[in-house]
Design a protein around this motif. Sequence first.
Motif: not given
Length: 161
Positions: A24-32, A47-63
């Motif tokens: 909730t706090v992160l969603a209210q932040s303008n930085e993320i 998920l926080n989208t302030n990362c490269k797509n390869i990192v996001l996809l890798s995190y999803l696979r792992e998680h």
Amino acid sequence: LQFLYFIVTYKKLLSCPAPKGVDTVLAQSNEIMLIQVMHKNDEIVTLNTNCKNIVLLSYLREHLGYDTDVEIDLIPADAAKLQDAKTVPLNLAEQATSYACEVPGIVERGKYALVTVTPDDCGGKVYTSLLTSEEHGSALKTLLENINAARGGKVPPKKKK
């Protein structure tokens, strides 16, 4: 409050997943810019989208427990409700070095469904839903079949139970 700002900044710099308990706090932040990814039986990962797509996809696979050889992608979840065959998955793997927050089609607080991508015999792609819920899964499955048919992709055979 200063400690929470440190957490927000630290998470922004180092990783894609939003820390548990401060969504909730992160969603209210303008930085993320956060998005929600639906998978399995309407389970949601923020998920926080302030990362490269390869990192996001890798995190999803792992998680979510998928092998590294499984290609995954996202498709807007509301597209299934609208049955908009013009909607296409975001093709994040093809934009691996771009930041997820800059990909056309990703919007702040948007909901996306997880799909697998498999090559077909003609060099195209076939998309398969990873949602198993009746509410969203069946609508998304129908939409993906329409997208696959429009692109000339062959729908993969159903697995026997």
